[in-house]
Structures are given as structure tokens and as C-alpha cells.
Design a protein around this motif. Structure first.
Motif, short mmCIF file in Angstrom:
data_model
loop_
_atom_site.label_atom_id
_atom_site.label_comp_id
_atom_site.label_asym_id
_atom_site.label_seq_id
_atom_site.Cartn_x
_atom_site.Cartn_y
_atom_site.Cartn_z
N GLN A 7 0.84 -1.20 0.00
CA GLN A 7 0.00 0.00 0.00
C GLN A 7 0.87 1.25 0.00
O GLN A 7 2.02 1.21 0.43
CB GLN A 7 -0.91 0.00 1.23
CG GLN A 7 -2.02 -1.04 1.13
CD GLN A 7 -2.75 -1.18 2.45
OE1 GLN A 7 -2.27 -1.87 3.34
NE2 GLN A 7 -3.89 -0.52 2.57
N CYS A 8 0.28 2.35 -0.50
CA CYS A 8 1.07 3.58 -0.64
C CYS A 8 0.33 4.79 -0.11
O CYS A 8 -0.90 4.84 -0.13
CB CYS A 8 1.38 3.84 -2.11
SG CYS A 8 2.12 2.45 -2.96
N GLN A 10 -9.48 3.98 8.26
CA GLN A 10 -9.81 2.60 8.62
C GLN A 10 -9.80 1.72 7.36
O GLN A 10 -9.26 0.62 7.38
CB GLN A 10 -11.19 2.59 9.31
CG GLN A 10 -11.46 1.34 10.13
CD GLN A 10 -10.39 1.06 11.17
OE1 GLN A 10 -9.82 1.99 11.76
NE2 GLN A 10 -10.06 -0.21 11.40
N ALA A 11 -10.37 2.25 6.27
CA ALA A 11 -10.41 1.49 5.01
C ALA A 11 -8.99 1.22 4.52
O ALA A 11 -8.68 0.15 3.99
CB ALA A 11 -11.20 2.27 3.95
N PHE A 12 -8.12 2.18 4.73
CA PHE A 12 -6.73 2.01 4.32
C PHE A 12 -6.07 0.95 5.21
O PHE A 12 -5.37 0.05 4.74
CB PHE A 12 -6.00 3.35 4.44
CG PHE A 12 -4.59 3.33 3.90
CD1 PHE A 12 -4.33 3.00 2.58
CD2 PHE A 12 -3.52 3.66 4.72
CE1 PHE A 12 -3.03 3.00 2.08
CE2 PHE A 12 -2.22 3.67 4.24
CZ PHE A 12 -1.98 3.33 2.91
N LYS A 13 -6.37 1.04 6.48
CA LYS A 13 -5.79 0.10 7.44
C LYS A 13 -6.21 -1.33 7.10
O LYS A 13 -5.42 -2.26 7.22
CB LYS A 13 -6.29 0.48 8.85
CG LYS A 13 -5.32 0.11 9.93
CD LYS A 13 -5.65 0.84 11.22
CE LYS A 13 -4.61 0.47 12.27
NZ LYS A 13 -4.62 1.32 13.43
N ASP A 31 -1.13 3.96 11.66
CA ASP A 31 -0.06 3.00 11.83
C ASP A 31 -0.45 1.80 10.95
O ASP A 31 -1.25 0.97 11.35
CB ASP A 31 -0.02 2.62 13.32
CG ASP A 31 1.14 1.70 13.63
OD1 ASP A 31 2.16 1.76 12.93
OD2 ASP A 31 1.01 0.92 14.59
N VAL A 32 0.04 1.77 9.72
CA VAL A 32 -0.33 0.71 8.77
C VAL A 32 0.93 -0.01 8.29
O VAL A 32 1.60 0.45 7.37
CB VAL A 32 -1.11 1.28 7.56
CG1 VAL A 32 -1.51 0.17 6.59
CG2 VAL A 32 -2.33 2.06 8.01
N PRO A 33 1.25 -1.13 8.91
CA PRO A 33 2.51 -1.82 8.59
C PRO A 33 2.64 -2.23 7.12
O PRO A 33 3.74 -2.32 6.61
CB PRO A 33 2.47 -3.05 9.49
CG PRO A 33 1.53 -2.71 10.59
CD PRO A 33 0.52 -1.78 10.00
N GLY A 80 8.07 8.50 8.72
CA GLY A 80 7.94 7.51 9.78
C GLY A 80 6.67 6.68 9.68
O GLY A 80 6.49 5.70 10.40
N ARG A 81 5.75 7.08 8.79
CA ARG A 81 4.52 6.30 8.60
C ARG A 81 4.79 5.02 7.81
O ARG A 81 3.99 4.10 7.84
CB ARG A 81 3.44 7.11 7.86
CG ARG A 81 3.00 8.36 8.54
CD ARG A 81 2.32 8.06 9.84
NE ARG A 81 3.05 8.68 10.94
CZ ARG A 81 3.00 8.26 12.20
NH1 ARG A 81 2.28 7.22 12.52
NH2 ARG A 81 3.68 8.87 13.13
#
Ligand code: ADP
Ligand code: MG
Length: 692
Positions: A484-485, A536-539, A557-559, A582-583
Motif C-alpha cells: 500500500q502507498c 480505517q479502510a486504508f488500514k 499505523d499501517v505496517p 515515519g509512517r
């Protein structure tokens, strides 16, 4: 009748109420203030330069005889006056001139001029020089000392300012300001006496080292900077001394609850986190308010440390509050805290400015009657109408956006039956040690200098936005591979509207260029719930490419996100870019950050972006940011009203800080009267820091 001890500006000749008002804009309120209004630079009118020795780029004093005077048309009327002195010639060029001026320049007339020599169409010329026609055998006025150029303000001419400073200096010679550094201290420092330094800086002798003065490194400048830094340092220490005498609830219970919580975390604390937790718990057990700053790079895990401190407070029977600078960050904390605390039967309360009235009323009641043990929110936490039952701990996240004043206001706000609350401030913008000494002298400092295990450094590159297509292609590839970007659009001119329009435009461009990808948009103008849905959708991976404004700086915080594109990176601060970056780099795959910039890039911008390419260490980034942009950006001076310095420059002079610290200690022991006087001199409204 005025006397030399009358310190009002209007006691100077030529100063009426109107001029006094204008001077106030330069921070000059008294005659003594004029002494501390130091020149920005100097001009050398102490020697005449022969025309034959004149070089382009030099500002200097010359004299010569008019050889020729003519008006020519170069689009508009120009008056050209050619002068010579036997060694060479120079053209004076005027675009604005009167008939009588024109008539002055008769061949054979002697003139003296001061100005910058430049290369013109026919040899060297001076455009609109200051000049004077010399009568008979009159001498050109050669000065004994260099000419000071002061910071200008509208409606106060240089000449006027110089005249006033001269008056103030002449008075000073009769009644010098008190020397507040004892002779032995001065001798050890190798610095001149105050009065001597002031006179030197306003009236530097002809042989003064101008380059050294322009760099702010002259011993006379250092003398003043030193005293100013000392004044600020002393006032912060003074504030701290007051806090140390205050009472706070000693939180020395609840060890088991804390140990159990740490044990149940899904990860093990890093060594650095554990050490900082121990330092905090040690402070909290004291019957005086903790005043501690945690510095930790982005991603170093400050939130869980804050949570542990809050849990300790709750276990000891007091309330804890954590405040963040933005809704988004506050929400993020609220979510983390809820996840961690719910299993313990502890439900954090939520308070924010945008909350609906009913929810707010409910939260306020719970905060007041004490049923809310932990409260998370924004500034709203400390506004009118919020009454805590018994607040024992305040955590402020992202310290650099708050200033000393806000910090103080919070302390007063939180006073309860058992005294002041403990205070913990956290910043992700680590600042160099000497600067921290100056800015946070009232705080103890802890540093989380270790990242959780398994983090891979982010690779950073800078690319001109003419190569945008390649970058878009790269986004497509990464997403096709299941990653993801982020696509970040910067804040434009601090305007939320433009900010949001730019994000909308990028979003439209990217959805068109990448029809097969699921693209989402998040920006500052969305309602929190909307933003939350997007995040949330991105997560959850429903969105592959998230177009966002810098709201995500402190957000998600999306690893699985491993690529970040930042548009117009050249406009952003280094520390902010570092935060954004840092994201990514939170998962197991190698992450990348692409800084898109508008070319051509200036030299400064180039070196700034290179800093990010070369290091992932927040301390190094902060140090370079400081050198390149000054402390205002780093400490958020502009937003917070951190004190402005009159003479000192926190970057240039930060190496003085260790000596400032030791002299402060000596003075406090040996000459408390001088301590008070130094603070009064440099911080007349010293009450903003606390009472002297
Ligand atoms: P920051 O210091 O930037 O505020 P956070 O507190 O947001 O960092 O932590 C970043 C991420 O690292 C979070 O997902 C957090 O849960 C996780 N984390 C914190 N401490 C550890 C640790 N010791 N081991 C593994 N992950 C951790
Ligand atoms: Mg954080």
C-alpha cells in the motif's frame, strides 16, 4: 526638564509619542532598550577608496570631481554623472532626480558618495548613491567608527535611529547600565564588560573585524548573547525551583497493576522504553510535581510509555489526562488507550472541540465526578468549563507545538486537593542537547533512543516532479505486488482551503492515471468520522493508495504501507518530512520514500532534501534542520510564542549553553540579587515565566 535617569523614550530629543509608538514595534520601550537594539550590519565610511582601486560589489566611500553630466533615455530618463579622481572614473546613475539635483553636477564640482559599485555598461557605476556636493576645499566626512545599520521599521529612518542610539549611548557613558556579571566570572569567560561591549557594537572602531561581527561571533556580541541566554535560563530554572517547592500527590502505589499491564502487552518493551518508564515512575513517587520531557524518534514507542504512566496514576487513585495537538492524533491515542485499558475495565473518556453537545456534556460530567479516570483529548481538555475531579498526571504529546506558557497554564488548571498534577511532555522532534538546555531548562529529559526490533530503515530519494509519470508507475507496481502507498500533498500557505483543493486535484489526477487501483482521500477539512472511515479502510487494505494532506503526519499505523510519495517536499520542514516518512517502514518489507520536488531546486533546498536521503536518525535530521532553518521551525516558536531573543541566536550561540548553565549555578549561590536583575533586564515581563 529631562534627566539622564529618565528612561522614557520621549525624554530623548526628537522623540514624540508618535515616534515612540513606532519604536515599540522594534521592541524598544525605554532608552536602555535602545542600547540593546544591535546593528544588523555595518558600513565602512572610515576611509576613502580611490576610484582606481574600486571593485564591483564593494560598498564604500569615494570622492571625485564631476567630469561630465548628461541625461539619456534608456526606456526612461537616466541622469548619468561621471566623476574622476585621477586614479580612475565612476558613473553615478539616477533614475529619479529633480532639475536642481541635475544642476548641481556641474563639471569641476567635487562630490563625495557612498554606495555599492557595480559593473555597468561603461565601467563601474553606483546607482542612487548617497552623495554630498563638497563646497570649496571642504573635506568629505570621514567617520572615526564604522556606521551601524539598524533593523528598520516603517517610518523610522536609519539616520533617525542612529541619532537616537547615539543619544542613548552618550547618556550611558554618564550612567552606565549595571554590570551584572561579577569580574571573576567575566574573566573566566574571557568576555568584556557590558558597557564596553555595548559601545563597541554601536560604534565599532575603524579596524574592527567586520566579518566576525557579521557572523555574530565577536566577543562583544557573545558577551550580550551570553547574558541574554543566562536570563532566559535563570527564569526557566526559577520556574522549576517554584515547581519543586510545590506539592503533588506522591504516586507510589499500584506496582502490581503496572507490572501486569507491561506483562500483558503484545510486545516486550525495548530497553530504552523500560529505562524511561523507570525514570517516570521514580518521579511520580515524589511528593513534588514531575516535570519531564520524553524525546523519542518517530515510531520509538512513546504512546505505550505514556499509557504506563497514566495507568500508574489511576492505580494510585488520581485521574490522568493526555492531550494531543490535533484531533487525529488524539483519536489515535484514544483508540490505543481503549485497546490497552478496556481489558482492565478502564474506559478512557474522550473530549474534543468538534464533539456533539450531548457527548461533551456527558464527558464533562464524568471528568468532574471522577468516573472518568483517564481522559484523552485535544486542547479542549483545558478550556473553560472543564473541571477535573482530581487530576494527578497530565501528558502532553508533541511538545514542540506547545510553549512554556501553555505548559504553565495546564499546571495551574490541574491543581487539586492534593496539589499540582505531575507533567509529562513528549516530543518526536528530538532537539540537540545544547538547544534543549536553553529551551527546556525547566524540564528533566528522558530519551528513547532505540526503535522496536525489526524496523528497516526507509530508503529515501528525491525526484523532480517532471518525472511524476515514473513515480506513478512505481505506485502501480507496488500496489500490484500487494503493498500500500501514501501520496502526501503538503499544506499550502497554511490555508486549509487551498490545502484541500490541492489534495482533491492530486486525487483526481491519480484516480485517472491509476484506474485499476482503489484510491482513497483524506484531508483536514473532513469531519473526524469521515477521516476515520478513510483511514480505517486504508488500514484494512480496502484502499491501496491513500491520497492525504499532512494530517497523516501524526496519524495512522499501517505496517503494510511501504511506499510514500511526498509532493512539493521542498516546501516542508525537515522534521515534518521525517515524521511523515515515519509512517512507512513499519512492516517487514523494505520501505521507500519519494520526495517529489519542483525544479529547479535552490542550493539550500537541495541540501535539505539531501539530509533526509542520507539519514534516518531523527536527531541528525533535527540538528541539520536547526542549522538550516533556525530554532523557530524546530521548536514551533511561531505557533507557541516561545520567547524571542533580542541578541542571542539559539543556533549560533548554543555552544555557550554549558557555560551559561555553570555561571547560572554560581550566581544563584553567590549573587541572588544579580540573578533577579539579569532576569529583569532581559525579560521585563518575566511574569510570563513565573514570579521572580
Ligand atoms: P511514537 O513514539 O512515534 O509515538 P508509537 O507510540 O505510535 O510511536 O509506536 C509506534 C508503533 O510501535 C505502535 O504500533 C506501537 O504499538 C509499536 N510499539 C511500541 N513499542 C513497541 C515495542 N517495544 N515493540 C514492538 N512494537 C512496539
Ligand atoms: Mg506518537
Amino acid at each position: 526638564m529631562t534627566t539622564i535617569t529618565d528612561s522614557s523614550l520621549t525624554s530623548l530629543s526628537g522623540v514624540g509619542p508618535a515616534l515612540a509608538k513606532k519604536l515599540e514595534r522594534l521592541g524598544v520601550f525605554t532608552v536602555e532598550d535602545l542600547l540593546f537594539l544591535l546593528p544588523l550590519r555595518y558600513e565602512d565610511r572610515t576611509q576613502l577608496v580611490k576610484l582606481g582601486a574600486l571593485e564591483a560589489g564593494e560598498r564604500c566611500l569615494v570622492t571625485g570631481e564631476v567630469l561630465l553630466s548628461e541625461t539619456v533615455y534608456r526606456g526612461r530618463r537616466n541622469l548619468l554623472v561621471r566623476i574622476g579622481d585621477g586614479t580612475g572614473q565612476l558613473t553615478l546613475r539616477f533614475f529619479h532626480f529633480s532639475r536642481s539635483q541635475q544642476a548641481q553636477f556641474q563639471p569641476g564640482v567635487r562630490v563625495t558618495c557612498f554606495g555599492e559599485a557595480r559593473k555597468g555598461s561603461a565601467g563601474l557605476e553606483m546607482i542612487h548613491p548617497e552623495y554630498r556636493v563638497l563646497r570649496g576645499d571642504q573635506d568629505p566626512a570621514i567617520h572615526d567608527s564604522l556606521t551601524a545599520i539598524y533593523p528598520a521599521t516603517e517610518g523610522v529612518q536609519q539616520g533617525r535611529l542612529r541619532n537616537l542610539t547615539d543619544q542613548a549611548l552618550r547618556r550611558m557613558v554618564q550612567a552606565p547600565p549595571a554590570e551584572l556579571l561579577p569580574a571573576d566570572v567575566r574573566e573566566k569567560l574571557g568576555m568584556p564588560a557590558l558597557a564596553e561591549a555595548i559601545v563597541y557594537l554601536h560604534w565599532p572602531p575603524a579596524d574592527a573585524d567586520v566579518a566576525q561581527m557579521l557572523a555574530g561571533k565577536h566577543p562583544c556580541q557573545q558577551r550580550l548573547a551570553f547574558e541574554e541566554l543566562l536570563a532566559h535560563y535563570l527564569s526557566l530554572r526559577n520556574l522549576r525551583a517554584i515547581a519543586d517547592r510545590e506539592v503533588a500527590p506522591a504516586l507510589d502505589d499500584g506496582n502490581e497493576a503496572v507490572a501486569g499491564f507491561i506483562n500483558d502487552l503484545p510486545f516486550e518493551l525495548t530497553g530504552a522504553q523500560q529505562r524511561v518508564v523507570d525514570e517516570i515512575l521514580g518521579d511520580l513517587a515524589q511528593p513534588h510535581p514531575m516535570m519531564r520531557l520524553i524525546q523519542g524518534d518517530v515510531g520509538s514507542g512513546k504512546t505505550v510509555v505514556a499509557a504506563i504512566a497514566c495507568l500508574k496514576a489511576v492505580a494510585c487513585g488520581v485521574q490522568a489526562a493526555i492531550m494531543a495537538p490535533t484531533e487525529l492524533l488524539a483519536e489515535q491515542h484514544w483508540r490505543s488507550f481503549s485497546n490497552w485499558f478496556r481489558p482492565l475495565g478502564l474506559e478512557p473518556a474522550w473530549l474534543s472541540g468538534s464533539q456533539r453537545a450531548a457527548a461533551r456534556r456527558e464527558a464533562l460530567e464524568a471528568i468532574e465526578d471522577g468516573s472518568a479516570r483517564v481522559v484523552v483529548g485535544t486542547h479542549a481538555l483545558f478550556q473553560e468549563g472543564v473541571t477535573f475531579n482530581e487530576l494527578g498526571l497530565v501528558v502532553i504529546d508533541e511538545q514542540h507545538r506547545f510553549g512554556v506558557h501553555q505548559r504553565m497554564a495546564l499546571r495551574e488548571k490541574g491543581i487539586g486537593p492534593r496539589g499540582h498534577p505531575h507533567q509529562l511532555v513528549m516530543t518526536a522532534t528530538p532537539i540537540p542537547r545544547t538547544l534543549a538546555m536553553a529551551a527546556y531548562a525547566d524540564l528533566d529529559t528522558s530519551i528513547i533512543d532505540e526503535l522496536p526490533p525489526g524496523r528497516q530503515p526507509v530508503t529515501t530519494i528525491a525526484i523532480p516532479d517532471t518525472r511524476r509519470d515514473e513515480v506513478i508507475e512505481r505506485v502501480r507496481k507496488a500496489c500490484e505486488e500487494g503493498q500500500q502507498c501514501y501520496w502526501v500533498c503538503p499544506l499550502i500557505e497554511e490555508s486549509e482551503t487551498l490545502d484541500y483543493q490541492a489534495a482533491e486535484a492530486s486525487y483526481a489526477m491519480l484516480t485517472e492515471a491509476l484506474p485499476d487501483l482503489r484510491v482513497g482521500l483524506v484531508h483536514g477539512r473532513m469531519r473526524p468520522a469521515e477521516k476515520e472511515r478513510g483511514m480505517q479502510a486504508f488500514k484494512e487494505g480496502l484502499i491501496q493508495l491513500l491520497v492525504a494532506t499532512t494530517v497523516i503526519e501524526v496519524g495512522v499505523d499501517v505496517p503494510n504501507a511501504s511506499l510514500m510519495i511526498i509532493e512539493n517536499a521542498e516546501r516542508m520542514g525537515l522534521s515534518q518530512l521525517h515524521q511523515l516518512r515515519g509512517r512507512v517502514g513499519r512492516g517487514s518489507v523494505q520501505s521507500h520514500c519519494v520526495l517529489l520536488y519542483k525544479s529547479p531546486l535552490g542550493k539550500l533546498a537541495k541540501s535539505r532534501l539531501a539530509v533526509l536521503r542520507d539519514t534516518n536518525d531523527g536527531f541528525v535530521v533535527a540538528q541539520r534542520d536547526l542549522e538550516l532553518r533556525g530554532p523557530g521551525e524546530l521548536l514551533g516558536t511561531r505557533q507557541t510564542g516561545l520567547p524571542e531573543y533580542r541578541v542571542a541566536d539559539l543556533v549560533r550561540d548554543s555552544e555557550l549553553m554549558p557555560r551559561v548553565q555553570s555561571v547560572a549555578n554560581t550566581l544563584q549561590k553567590q549573587s541572588p540579587d544579580n540573578v533577579t536583575a539579569i532576569m529583569r533586564r532581559w525579560l521585563p515581563d518575566v511574569n510570563r515565566y513565573g514570579k521572580v
